[in-house]
Design an enzyme around this catalytic site. Structure first.
Site, PDB file in Angstrom:
ATOM      1  N   ARG A   8      19.888 -22.966  33.966  1.00 32.14           N
ATOM      2  CA  ARG A   8      20.606 -22.192  33.590  1.00 32.14           C
ATOM      3  C   ARG A   8      20.756 -23.028  32.288  1.00 32.14           C
ATOM      4  O   ARG A   8      21.883 -25.055  31.976  1.00 32.14           O
ATOM      5  CB  ARG A   8      21.644 -21.518  33.867  1.00 32.14           C
ATOM      6  CG  ARG A   8      22.565 -20.949  33.135  1.00 32.14           C
ATOM      7  CD  ARG A   8      23.577 -20.043  33.914  1.00 32.14           C
ATOM      8  NE  ARG A   8      24.261 -18.963  33.004  1.00 32.14           N
ATOM      9  CZ  ARG A   8      25.491 -18.720  33.523  1.00 32.14           C
ATOM     10  NH1 ARG A   8      25.350 -18.381  34.661  1.00 32.14           N
ATOM     11  NH2 ARG A   8      25.993 -17.995  32.110  1.00 32.14           N
ATOM     12  N   HIS A  34      26.317 -14.471  28.465  1.00 30.59           N
ATOM     13  CA  HIS A  34      25.761 -13.817  29.559  1.00 30.59           C
ATOM     14  C   HIS A  34      24.431 -13.250  29.148  1.00 30.59           C
ATOM     15  O   HIS A  34      24.559 -12.376  30.381  1.00 30.59           O
ATOM     16  CB  HIS A  34      27.382 -12.522  29.495  1.00 30.59           C
ATOM     17  CG  HIS A  34      28.170 -13.646  30.181  1.00 30.59           C
ATOM     18  ND1 HIS A  34      29.675 -13.466  29.724  1.00 30.59           N
ATOM     19  CD2 HIS A  34      28.438 -14.926  30.620  1.00 30.59           C
ATOM     20  CE1 HIS A  34      29.905 -14.311  30.000  1.00 30.59           C
ATOM     21  NE2 HIS A  34      29.581 -14.519  30.782  1.00 30.59           N
ATOM     22  N   LEU A  85      32.611  -9.254  33.432  1.00 29.88           N
ATOM     23  CA  LEU A  85      34.327  -9.274  33.143  1.00 29.88           C
ATOM     24  C   LEU A  85      34.527 -10.541  34.261  1.00 29.88           C
ATOM     25  O   LEU A  85      34.340 -10.016  35.765  1.00 29.88           O
ATOM     26  CB  LEU A  85      34.969  -8.580  33.908  1.00 29.88           C
ATOM     27  CG  LEU A  85      35.033  -6.590  32.203  1.00 29.88           C
ATOM     28  CD1 LEU A  85      35.730  -5.937  32.862  1.00 29.88           C
ATOM     29  CD2 LEU A  85      35.306  -7.204  31.514  1.00 29.88           C
ATOM     30  N   ASN A 130      35.301 -15.343  34.361  1.00 28.07           N
ATOM     31  CA  ASN A 130      36.587 -15.996  34.425  1.00 28.07           C
ATOM     32  C   ASN A 130      36.458 -16.228  32.702  1.00 28.07           C
ATOM     33  O   ASN A 130      37.068 -16.022  32.536  1.00 28.07           O
ATOM     34  CB  ASN A 130      35.719 -17.042  34.337  1.00 28.07           C
ATOM     35  CG  ASN A 130      37.210 -17.522  35.638  1.00 28.07           C
ATOM     36  OD1 ASN A 130      37.869 -17.309  36.201  1.00 28.07           O
ATOM     37  ND2 ASN A 130      36.392 -18.334  37.270  1.00 28.07           N
ATOM     38  N   ASP A 160      43.647 -16.352  37.116  1.00 23.14           N
ATOM     39  CA  ASP A 160      42.573 -15.974  38.279  1.00 23.14           C
ATOM     40  C   ASP A 160      43.367 -14.080  38.117  1.00 23.14           C
ATOM     41  O   ASP A 160      44.688 -14.181  38.283  1.00 23.14           O
ATOM     42  CB  ASP A 160      42.790 -16.643  39.477  1.00 23.14           C
ATOM     43  CG  ASP A 160      42.660 -16.253  40.157  1.00 23.14           C
ATOM     44  OD1 ASP A 160      40.822 -16.669  40.933  1.00 23.14           O
ATOM     45  OD2 ASP A 160      42.287 -15.232  40.978  1.00 23.14           O
ATOM     46  N   ARG A 214      42.906 -11.934  40.319  1.00 25.67           N
ATOM     47  CA  ARG A 214      43.313 -11.411  41.529  1.00 25.67           C
ATOM     48  C   ARG A 214      44.438 -12.116  41.708  1.00 25.67           C
ATOM     49  O   ARG A 214      45.738 -10.939  42.096  1.00 25.67           O
ATOM     50  CB  ARG A 214      42.295 -12.401  42.608  1.00 25.67           C
ATOM     51  CG  ARG A 214      42.238 -11.723  43.910  1.00 25.67           C
ATOM     52  CD  ARG A 214      41.728 -11.572  45.767  1.00 25.67           C
ATOM     53  NE  ARG A 214      40.588 -12.615  44.910  1.00 25.67           N
ATOM     54  CZ  ARG A 214      39.892 -13.248  45.386  1.00 25.67           C
ATOM     55  NH1 ARG A 214      39.745 -12.179  46.371  1.00 25.67           N
ATOM     56  NH2 ARG A 214      39.333 -14.127  45.489  1.00 25.67           N
ATOM     57  N   GLY A 256      34.833  -7.332  37.255  1.00 27.92           N
ATOM     58  CA  GLY A 256      34.095  -6.372  37.269  1.00 27.92           C
ATOM     59  C   GLY A 256      33.406  -4.923  38.833  1.00 27.92           C
ATOM     60  O   GLY A 256      33.609  -4.271  38.895  1.00 27.92           O
ATOM     61  N   GLU A 257      33.258  -6.381  39.172  1.00 24.09           N
ATOM     62  CA  GLU A 257      32.556  -6.017  40.392  1.00 24.09           C
ATOM     63  C   GLU A 257      34.098  -5.884  41.767  1.00 24.09           C
ATOM     64  O   GLU A 257      33.408  -5.097  42.965  1.00 24.09           O
ATOM     65  CB  GLU A 257      31.444  -6.704  40.910  1.00 24.09           C
ATOM     66  CG  GLU A 257      29.797  -7.116  40.365  1.00 24.09           C
ATOM     67  CD  GLU A 257      29.759  -8.554  40.758  1.00 24.09           C
ATOM     68  OE1 GLU A 257      29.560  -8.978  42.466  1.00 24.09           O
ATOM     69  OE2 GLU A 257      28.775  -9.018  40.493  1.00 24.09           O
TER      70      GLU A 257
END
Ligand code: AMP
Length: 420
Positions: free
Chosen positions: A97, A185, A213, A215, A287, A289, A334-335
């Site tokens: 990558r 991305h 969506l 980090n 973060d 979450r 997003g997931e």
């Protein structure tokens, strides 16, 4: 005797080397992950961890401070460990990558000394990432000269942006020098677009807004599988706020900080890349979450700002395409965050967009309500698989009995032979 052909995928950062091994299934020609993991803490306290396809930890190791600095030796350790851990596999190629392909590389490319020099010249465009992406290529070229290597770029998917989407309103001599919007991305957008077309062939030529969506966050306008606009620009700082990155700012803020606060390039870089975004607004965490689980009003403000900016960019991306036929959420937030998806979509209710709370709560493939004007999907991204697909496709194309690959014009990102 090796039973399987496998591809090693490397994603090298400043202090980490993430890896995945994907094995080709001869019957279906599909690729399956067999191992992944990373060496974290490179340079200070290197730690190796590998997991199998069921996410079970299968190996761990630590190094002392001195050995943690020996990047080449750490990569060699990984290769030797993979050889032992996968005795039935032959690693036929390594795919990397790479954050920046500049204007020259609009598709993946086989790594050669000339390509390495050209990619080195792009370091000023991505100084925080590009040098680290290139280091393992150079190390592998020296230690395993017969192992084919392929560089896959985060910018490539956006290489065909219309000029109005790629040009800054600056004196054009700066544009000629390369100061333009590149977008990032791309491997995620490519994977997700192909996946959507495979799952919903009727949307193959549609106008899709993809929200990556995580980090790092960005959105892309994708028309018939091709990128036509995106929120990140010259660097991966632009667009929506991220974990610790600011997203787009009035450039006048930078002038103010330079003049009134005496901030130089290093201080601004630290502020914009590491101390802004969700972390900066909440003062608590980068973060998502953790912020959603917090009862602190500052956490709530950060989430609200994030959703506001994402919804605004969905509308902007739709505007760039003259409309929208589907919306897709992908990457960590997003997931996995029904709350963020619900809040973004509720801000887009004026478009006639509505989600089904039950489907959204389960992160189902399709989360739109029956009466929504357009479908909304949750599609897990898989950048490693995209890299492996490109890498093996390029290997096949340059095989003696295969079609000769054109090193400057490798297989199209929009037309990867194997499906994902
Ligand atoms: P990524 O960079 O794609 O790995 O995404 C990382 C981001 O996804 C972090 O902000 C995580 O907090 C966020 N994330 C992962 N799982 C969840 C979840 N269940 N709910 C909310 N955010 C999540």
């Amino acid at each position: 005797m090796s039973r399987y052909q496998s591809c090693l995928v490397l994603n090298a950062g400043s202090s980490s080397l993430k890896f995945s091994v994907l094995r080709r299934d001869e019957a279906t020609e599909d690729l399956h992950p067999v191992l992944n993991g990373q060496i974290a803490g490179i340079g200070t306290d290197a730690r190796f961890e590998a997991r199998d396809a069921n996410r079970r930890v299968v190996a761990q190791r630590r190094w002392n401070a001195e050995d943690s600095q020996r990047r080449g030796a750490l990569l060699e350790y990984l290769l030797a460990w993979l050889g032992q851990a996968l005795p039935e596999d032959r690693i036929v190629a390594a795919g990397h990558r790479v954050v920046h392909g500049g204007r020259g590389y609009s598709r993946p490319v086989r790594v050669t000394p000339e390509v390495l020099s050209a990619l080195e010249a792009l370091v000023p465009l991505a100084p925080l990432h590009q040098p680290h992406n290139l280091a393992p290529m150079r190390a592998l070229a020296a230690s395993h000269p017969d192992l084919p290597q392929v560089a896959c770029f985060d910018t490539a998917f956006h290489a065909e942006l219309p000029w109005v989407a790629s040009t800054y309103a600056l004196p054009q001599e700066l544009s000629y020098e390369g100061v333009q919007r590149y977008g990032f991305h791309g491997l995620s957008y490519e994977y997700v677009s192909q996946r959507l077309a495979a799952l919903r062939p009727e949307l193959a030529n549609a106008r899709v807004v993809v929200c990556h969506l995580g980090n790092g966050s960005s959105l892309a306008a994708v028309h018939a599988g091709r990128g036509v606009d995106t929120t990140m620009g010259f660097t991966a700082l632009d667009g929506v706020p991220m974990g610790t990155r600011s997203g787009s700012l009035d450039p006048g803020v930078l002038l103010y900080l330079m003049r009134e606060k005496g901030m130089g390039a290093d201080a601004l870089e630290d502020l914009l890349y590491r101390r802004s975004g969700l972390l900066g607004v909440s003062g608590l965490s980068s973060d998502m979450r953790a912020l959603q689980e917090s009862t602190d009003p500052a956490a709530r403000r950060a989430v609200e700002l994030f959703c506001f900016r994402v919804a605004k960019e969905v509308a902007a991306m739709a505007g760039s395409m003259g409309g929208i036929d589907a919306l897709v959420f992908t990457a960590g937030i997003g997931e996995n965050s029904p709350g963020v998806r619900a809040e973004v979509c509720s801000r887009l209710g004026w478009m006639g967009l509505a989600i089904d709370d039950y489907a959204n709560g389960r992160s189902a493939l399709e989360i739109s309500a029956d009466d929504s004007i357009l479908p909304v999907f949750v599609l897990p991204t898989n950048e490693e698989k995209m890299i492996a697909l490109h890498t093996l496709a390029m290997l096949a194309a340059s095989a003696p009995n295969g079609r000769e690959a054109d090193e400057g014009q490798p297989c199209s990102t929009a037309r990867t032979p194997a499906t994902c």
